[in-house]
Design an enzyme around this catalytic site. Structure first.
Site, PDB file in Angstrom:
ATOM      1  N   HIS A   1      37.755  31.363  50.273  1.00  0.00           N
ATOM      2  CA  HIS A   1      37.827  30.134  49.478  1.00  0.00           C
ATOM      3  C   HIS A   1      39.072  29.326  49.769  1.00  0.00           C
ATOM      4  O   HIS A   1      40.040  29.802  50.342  1.00  0.00           O
ATOM      5  CB  HIS A   1      37.769  30.453  47.981  1.00  0.00           C
ATOM      6  CG  HIS A   1      38.911  31.292  47.471  1.00  0.00           C
ATOM      7  ND1 HIS A   1      39.022  32.641  47.709  1.00  0.00           N
ATOM      8  CD2 HIS A   1      39.998  30.963  46.743  1.00  0.00           C
ATOM      9  CE1 HIS A   1      40.105  33.121  47.130  1.00  0.00           C
ATOM     10  NE2 HIS A   1      40.735  32.114  46.551  1.00  0.00           N
TER      11      HIS A   1
ATOM     12  N   ASP B   1      41.562  27.106  47.254  1.00  0.00           N
ATOM     13  CA  ASP B   1      41.766  27.177  45.812  1.00  0.00           C
ATOM     14  C   ASP B   1      41.210  25.965  45.064  1.00  0.00           C
ATOM     15  O   ASP B   1      41.476  24.815  45.418  1.00  0.00           O
ATOM     16  CB  ASP B   1      43.265  27.334  45.499  1.00  0.00           C
ATOM     17  CG  ASP B   1      43.734  28.746  45.830  1.00  0.00           C
ATOM     18  OD1 ASP B   1      42.956  29.680  45.609  1.00  0.00           O
ATOM     19  OD2 ASP B   1      44.866  28.890  46.332  1.00  0.00           O
TER      20      ASP B   1
ATOM     21  N   HIS C   1      41.378  31.423  52.430  1.00  0.00           N
ATOM     22  CA  HIS C   1      41.915  32.783  52.339  1.00  0.00           C
ATOM     23  C   HIS C   1      40.956  33.681  51.561  1.00  0.00           C
ATOM     24  O   HIS C   1      40.085  33.199  50.826  1.00  0.00           O
ATOM     25  CB  HIS C   1      43.303  32.793  51.681  1.00  0.00           C
ATOM     26  CG  HIS C   1      43.301  32.239  50.283  1.00  0.00           C
ATOM     27  ND1 HIS C   1      43.262  30.884  50.022  1.00  0.00           N
ATOM     28  CD2 HIS C   1      43.308  32.857  49.074  1.00  0.00           C
ATOM     29  CE1 HIS C   1      43.264  30.686  48.727  1.00  0.00           C
ATOM     30  NE2 HIS C   1      43.282  31.863  48.106  1.00  0.00           N
TER      31      HIS C   1
ATOM     32  N   ARG D   1      52.079  33.661  41.088  1.00  0.00           N
ATOM     33  CA  ARG D   1      51.478  32.574  41.873  1.00  0.00           C
ATOM     34  C   ARG D   1      51.649  31.238  41.158  1.00  0.00           C
ATOM     35  O   ARG D   1      51.554  31.156  39.940  1.00  0.00           O
ATOM     36  CB  ARG D   1      49.987  32.889  42.013  1.00  0.00           C
ATOM     37  CG  ARG D   1      49.224  32.035  42.968  1.00  0.00           C
ATOM     38  CD  ARG D   1      47.750  32.412  42.916  1.00  0.00           C
ATOM     39  NE  ARG D   1      47.050  31.305  42.298  1.00  0.00           N
ATOM     40  CZ  ARG D   1      45.894  30.797  42.744  1.00  0.00           C
ATOM     41  NH1 ARG D   1      45.287  31.316  43.774  1.00  0.00           N
ATOM     42  NH2 ARG D   1      45.332  29.786  42.148  1.00  0.00           N
TER      43      ARG D   1
HETATM   44  C1  SIN Z   1      44.177  34.238  45.522  1.00  0.00           C
HETATM   45  O1  SIN Z   1      43.098  33.929  46.006  1.00  0.00           O
HETATM   46  O2  SIN Z   1      44.867  33.445  44.925  1.00  0.00           O
HETATM   47  C2  SIN Z   1      44.685  35.647  45.615  1.00  0.00           C
HETATM   48  C3  SIN Z   1      45.179  36.035  46.938  1.00  0.00           C
HETATM   49  C4  SIN Z   1      45.716  37.423  46.909  1.00  0.00           C
HETATM   50  O3  SIN Z   1      45.784  38.037  45.848  1.00  0.00           O
HETATM   51  O4  SIN Z   1      46.087  37.915  47.977  1.00  0.00           O
END
Ligand code: SIN
Length: 326
Positions: free
Chosen positions: A110, A112, A264, A279
């Protein structure tokens, strides 16, 4: 991000970047994120972020305040409507995954929050506790993936638009009257949005494939099965190994990725070991495509050109040789 400007020749900047992947990923050293940064350093990091798509800052023992200060250099921090936001600070997401608290559905490719009209331009993820084994994050360059498509396919998808929504989060709402009411409120707040299938990066001008299996529902103006098979083809490009950078975490690393050009997926193989991350996301612009949205009538023409379109180019058959075909 767009108004950070570029680094002038007379500005001295101490950061160093070293590529860690062929198509995306660079390690950044020579900066201490526990301290405020000068504008030239911020500009240099902004340029590196757009150029390399994923930046890795190793050995940064930073607190939540440092992470948020670093994020704000690149724009306003945004609040994820469905994630595990810190109790005292909605802009900070804490993933504290361990026995009894498995990770959420981040193991699907995805970009974000593309269910928003203006998805975040970038995301910063910082490692606090990492598992002894596993728990990597894999990135794929969607600009390299776009460049790797045939000219015909690039032409065909440029101008298409896709509809996105927050479908994976709908199962978080309980099947009670109250749960259904809350879901309805969120559906009103975040109705499905349309984004270009090919996005032009506002800084580099590069084109990227901008559909993802987590949030993209269908392509506008196409029949369901056409949309499904085209989306499947475009979703599969993330699995082409050469477009990937697989990040192995150590404690106190910060990774800053560009949601305009990279996708990612988190690898959930570590569970039930503990993985603690913080995050933040930074507000982005409305995605812009390479041109006006395509007219469905035009699309059909590109998909199935009438045989007469090839008249001047087709091979001459045996019985036609020697005749004046025009
Ligand atoms: C995410 O998609 O924000 C998580 C990525 C991760 O936990 O490595």
């Amino acid at each position: 991000m767009g108004d950070l400007g570029t680094v002038e020749a007379n500005e001295s900047v101490s950061i160093q970047t070293r590529k860690v992947g062929v198509f995306l990923g660079a390690e950044v050293t020579g900066v201490d994120l526990t301290k405020p940064l000068d504008p030239a350093t911020v500009r240099a990091i902004g340029e590196a972020h757009a150029a390399h798509e994923v930046l890795v800052f190793p050995d940064q023992k930073i607190g939540s305040e440092d992470l948020m200060r670093f994020g704000r250099y690149f724009g306003e921090l945004t609040v994820h409507p469905f994630s595990t936001n810190a109790a005292d600070n909605a802009a900070l997401i804490v993933y504290d995954n361990k026995e009894g608290n498995p990770p959420a559905a981040t193991d699907i490719w995805h970009t974000d929050e593309t269910f928003r009209e203006c998805p975040p331009m970038g995301t910063m993820l910082c490692s606090k506790v990492v598992p002894a084994l596993g728990g990597d994050t894999v990135f794929a360059s969607m600009t390299a993936a776009y460049d790797g498509l045939s000219d015909r396919m690039q032409h065909f998808i440029s101008g298409l638009e896709a509809v996105h929504d927050f479908k994976p989060f709908k199962e978080l709402f309980s099947q009670t009257e109250e749960g259904r009411k809350r879901l309805k409120r969120y559906e009103e707040l975040y109705p499905p949005v349309t984004h270009p299938v090919v996005r032009v990066h506002p800084i580099t001008g590069r084109k990227a494939i901008f559909v993802n299996p987590q949030f993209t529902l269908y392509i506008k103006g196409m029949e369901e099965r056409e949309s499904r098979s085209l989306l499947d083809t475009l979703f599969r490009v993330t699995s082409i190994l050469e477009y990937q950078y697989r990040h192995r975490w150590r404690p106190d690393m910060l990774v800053f990725w560009d949601n305009r050009s990279a996708q990612h997926s988190a690898v959930h193989d570590y569970y039930p070991q503990r993985r603690l991350m913080e995050r933040v996301t930074i507000k982005g612009d409305r995605p812009i495509g390479p041109g006006a949205p395509a007219d469905p009538a035009e699309l059909r023409r590109f998909k199935m050109p009438p045989i007469t379109a090839f008249e001047g180019r087709r091979a001459v058959r045996q019985h036609e040789r020697g005749k004046d075909l025009m």
